[in-house]
Design a protein around this motif. Structure first.
Motif, PDB file in Angstrom:
ATOM      1  N   ASP A   1     -22.374  23.742  41.988  1.00 13.44           N
ATOM      2  CA  ASP A   1     -21.952  25.026  42.515  1.00 13.44           C
ATOM      3  C   ASP A   1     -20.487  25.218  42.112  1.00 13.44           C
ATOM      4  O   ASP A   1     -19.797  24.260  41.767  1.00 13.44           O
ATOM      5  N   MET A   2     -19.997  26.465  42.151  1.00 11.83           N
ATOM      6  CA  MET A   2     -18.610  26.728  41.775  1.00 11.83           C
ATOM      7  C   MET A   2     -17.689  26.855  42.983  1.00 11.83           C
ATOM      8  O   MET A   2     -16.835  26.003  43.214  1.00 11.83           O
ATOM      9  N   ASP A   3     -17.847  27.927  43.762  1.00 13.12           N
ATOM     10  CA  ASP A   3     -16.920  28.210  44.853  1.00 13.12           C
ATOM     11  C   ASP A   3     -16.958  27.128  45.926  1.00 13.12           C
ATOM     12  O   ASP A   3     -18.034  26.774  46.426  1.00 13.12           O
ATOM     13  N   SER A   4     -15.800  26.606  46.267  1.00 10.61           N
ATOM     14  CA  SER A   4     -15.639  25.554  47.283  1.00 10.61           C
ATOM     15  C   SER A   4     -16.336  24.249  46.895  1.00 10.61           C
ATOM     16  O   SER A   4     -16.511  23.368  47.732  1.00 10.61           O
TER      17      SER A   4
ATOM     18  N   ASP B   1     -22.280  23.056  48.532  1.00 13.29           N
ATOM     19  CA  ASP B   1     -21.643  22.997  49.852  1.00 13.29           C
ATOM     20  C   ASP B   1     -22.226  23.950  50.886  1.00 13.29           C
ATOM     21  O   ASP B   1     -21.965  23.811  52.074  1.00 13.29           O
ATOM     22  N   GLY B   2     -23.001  24.942  50.452  1.00 16.08           N
ATOM     23  CA  GLY B   2     -23.492  25.943  51.394  1.00 16.08           C
ATOM     24  C   GLY B   2     -25.003  26.073  51.410  1.00 16.08           C
ATOM     25  O   GLY B   2     -25.710  25.500  50.565  1.00 16.08           O
ATOM     26  N   ALA B   3     -25.516  26.850  52.368  1.00 15.27           N
ATOM     27  CA  ALA B   3     -26.963  27.035  52.507  1.00 15.27           C
ATOM     28  C   ALA B   3     -27.586  27.603  51.236  1.00 15.27           C
ATOM     29  O   ALA B   3     -28.744  27.326  50.929  1.00 15.27           O
ATOM     30  N   ASN B   4     -26.806  28.373  50.481  1.00 14.95           N
ATOM     31  CA  ASN B   4     -27.299  28.950  49.244  1.00 14.95           C
ATOM     32  C   ASN B   4     -27.583  27.891  48.175  1.00 14.95           C
ATOM     33  O   ASN B   4     -28.208  28.181  47.162  1.00 14.95           O
ATOM     34  N   ASP B   5     -27.146  26.655  48.413  1.00 13.09           N
ATOM     35  CA  ASP B   5     -27.362  25.565  47.451  1.00 13.09           C
ATOM     36  C   ASP B   5     -28.572  24.703  47.797  1.00 13.09           C
ATOM     37  O   ASP B   5     -28.946  23.828  47.024  1.00 13.09           O
ATOM     38  N   LEU B   6     -29.187  24.921  48.954  1.00 14.00           N
ATOM     39  CA  LEU B   6     -30.216  23.995  49.417  1.00 14.00           C
ATOM     40  C   LEU B   6     -31.425  23.915  48.482  1.00 14.00           C
ATOM     41  O   LEU B   6     -31.939  22.817  48.223  1.00 14.00           O
ATOM     42  N   LYS B   7     -31.894  25.032  47.978  1.00 12.77           N
ATOM     43  CA  LYS B   7     -33.058  24.992  47.084  1.00 12.77           C
ATOM     44  C   LYS B   7     -32.718  24.288  45.775  1.00 12.77           C
ATOM     45  O   LYS B   7     -33.552  23.559  45.217  1.00 12.77           O
ATOM     46  N   MET B   8     -31.508  24.484  45.302  1.00 13.87           N
ATOM     47  CA  MET B   8     -31.051  23.795  44.099  1.00 13.87           C
ATOM     48  C   MET B   8     -30.970  22.291  44.344  1.00 13.87           C
ATOM     49  O   MET B   8     -31.447  21.486  43.537  1.00 13.87           O
ATOM     50  N   LEU B   9     -30.386  21.901  45.464  1.00 13.78           N
ATOM     51  CA  LEU B   9     -30.255  20.481  45.786  1.00 13.78           C
ATOM     52  C   LEU B   9     -31.618  19.810  45.911  1.00 13.78           C
ATOM     53  O   LEU B   9     -31.781  18.643  45.537  1.00 13.78           O
ATOM     54  N   ALA B  10     -32.590  20.553  46.431  1.00 16.67           N
ATOM     55  CA  ALA B  10     -33.929  19.993  46.618  1.00 16.67           C
ATOM     56  C   ALA B  10     -34.631  19.701  45.290  1.00 16.67           C
ATOM     57  O   ALA B  10     -35.585  18.916  45.247  1.00 16.67           O
TER      58      ALA B  10
ATOM     59  N   ALA C   1     -19.265  19.964  52.871  1.00 20.67           N
ATOM     60  CA  ALA C   1     -20.285  20.994  53.063  1.00 20.67           C
ATOM     61  C   ALA C   1     -20.517  21.353  54.523  1.00 20.67           C
ATOM     62  O   ALA C   1     -20.057  20.692  55.452  1.00 20.67           O
ATOM     63  N   LYS C   2     -21.290  22.431  54.694  1.00 18.29           N
ATOM     64  CA  LYS C   2     -21.724  22.858  56.016  1.00 18.29           C
ATOM     65  C   LYS C   2     -22.730  21.838  56.567  1.00 18.29           C
ATOM     66  O   LYS C   2     -23.442  21.173  55.805  1.00 18.29           O
ATOM     67  N   PRO C   3     -22.832  21.710  57.890  1.00 22.14           N
ATOM     68  CA  PRO C   3     -23.749  20.720  58.483  1.00 22.14           C
ATOM     69  C   PRO C   3     -25.189  20.849  57.991  1.00 22.14           C
ATOM     70  O   PRO C   3     -25.865  19.833  57.778  1.00 22.14           O
ATOM     71  N   VAL C   4     -25.669  22.076  57.799  1.00 17.44           N
ATOM     72  CA  VAL C   4     -27.047  22.256  57.357  1.00 17.44           C
ATOM     73  C   VAL C   4     -27.272  21.632  55.985  1.00 17.44           C
ATOM     74  O   VAL C   4     -28.375  21.165  55.675  1.00 17.44           O
ATOM     75  N   VAL C   5     -26.232  21.570  55.170  1.00 19.46           N
ATOM     76  CA  VAL C   5     -26.349  20.980  53.834  1.00 19.46           C
ATOM     77  C   VAL C   5     -26.227  19.461  53.915  1.00 19.46           C
ATOM     78  O   VAL C   5     -27.001  18.726  53.294  1.00 19.46           O
ATOM     79  N   ARG C   6     -25.273  18.985  54.696  1.00 17.22           N
ATOM     80  CA  ARG C   6     -25.097  17.535  54.847  1.00 17.22           C
ATOM     81  C   ARG C   6     -26.377  16.883  55.367  1.00 17.22           C
ATOM     82  O   ARG C   6     -26.710  15.764  54.973  1.00 17.22           O
ATOM     83  N   GLY C   7     -27.096  17.601  56.205  1.00 16.21           N
ATOM     84  CA  GLY C   7     -28.301  17.038  56.796  1.00 16.21           C
ATOM     85  C   GLY C   7     -29.467  16.923  55.837  1.00 16.21           C
ATOM     86  O   GLY C   7     -30.425  16.190  56.123  1.00 16.21           O
TER      87      GLY C   7
END
Length: 285
Positions: free
Chosen positions: A79-82, A236-245, A255-261
């Motif tokens: 991801d780019m931002d943050s 770092d954000g929820a918008n990255d979750l599908k990519m991370l998966a 990252a935000k807690p939802v991502v760390r989890g």
């Protein structure tokens, strides 16, 4: 399978390392760098106790297969931002029009997963209508900074023959400049529409949202003939979750807690150089 425990932090007391080694039943403590240590042949059955200890001491940690090598990976997706950079570009653009609080509030809600990303982007970009497009260059020149350790990570990736993809819900104006500056292999982002030298308040084409990021990862991975286990993704954000998966190894960076989890690993205290030991590598000199 043997497992190593990677422990990272800005200043780790020797006593803490010894206590961790005892807690995890590690065979040895090996220094990777000034801020990263490998506790060799640690007992993964102590995961809960180690997690509690590391949290109490403000340390990052990760369990890594002993046979993992950085050369096992072929694609690094960021991801780019943050993540690759320290700012949220759209927030800084808005700041130059006196609209940062309004735009930042929408950004934060989207990153926490409270607002659909595509809708949040349209709302934020609409607020920028009429802004001179030279503002984008000012943000790049005056405010954009790489995250700590970014260049170290990219150097290690290049040395290992890993290809790089920067995929962002932000804007091509910034991703294309970072591609040239950092020697990235692929980039994908959204395009801001301009008219008569000003932002129109609209985005051209399909929006690169959470699914768009995941699709870009899959597209480049397949183009390179790789499997999921050869892919590393950082966000770092929820918008990255599908990519991370979609990645064999996923890393939540500050990252935000939802991502760390949901990520394989979380880095909360060190910079992007902290990715390298998690991939079985060492920092390049």
């Amino acid at each position: 399978m043997k497992t190593h425990l990677i422990v990272q932090g800005t200043d780790i007391p020797t006593r803490d390392l010894k206590d961790l080694a005892k807690l995890a039943g590690a065979d040895a403590i090996e220094a990777i760098s000034a801020t990263a240590f490998r506790l060799a042949a640690a007992n993964a059955g102590a995961r809960a106790e180690v997690a509690t200890f590391c949290e109490s001491k403000a340390l990052d940690h990760g369990w890594v297969p002993a046979d993992r090598r950085i050369g096992d990976f072929g694609l690094l997706v960021m991801d780019m931002d943050s993540t690759l950079i320290t700012i949220e570009c759209i927030d800084e653009i808005a700041d130059m029009q006196g609209l940062k609080p309004q735009v930042s509030a929408i950004t934060e809600a989207a990153m926490r997963g409270e607002i659909d990303f595509a809708e949040s982007l349209r709302r934020r970009v609409a607020l920028l209508e009429g802004l001179d497009k030279t503002t984008l260059q000012r943000v790049y020149d005056e405010r954009l900074q790489l995250s700590p350790g970014a260049e170290t990570l990219l150097a290690a990736a290049r040395a290992a023959g890993i290809r790089t993809l920067l995929v962002s819900g932000g804007f091509t104006f910034f991703t294309e400049r970072l591609k040239a500056r950092l020697g990235l292999d692929y980039t994908a982002a959204n395009t801001l529409e301009t008219a008569d030298g000003k932002l129109s308040g609209r985005v051209l084409g399909d929006i690169v949202d959470a699914q768009g990021k995941a699709d870009w990862l899959a597209r480049v991975r397949d183009e390179l003939g790789m499997d999921a286990h050869q892919v590393v993704a950082i966000g770092d954000g929820a918008n990255d979750l599908k990519m991370l998966a979609q990645a064999g190894v996923s890393i939540a960076y500050h990252a935000k807690p939802v991502v760390r989890g949901q990520a394989s690993y979380a880095l909360n205290r060190v910079g992007l150089e902290g990715v390298i030991p998690l991939l079985g590598g060492v920092r390049p000199c």
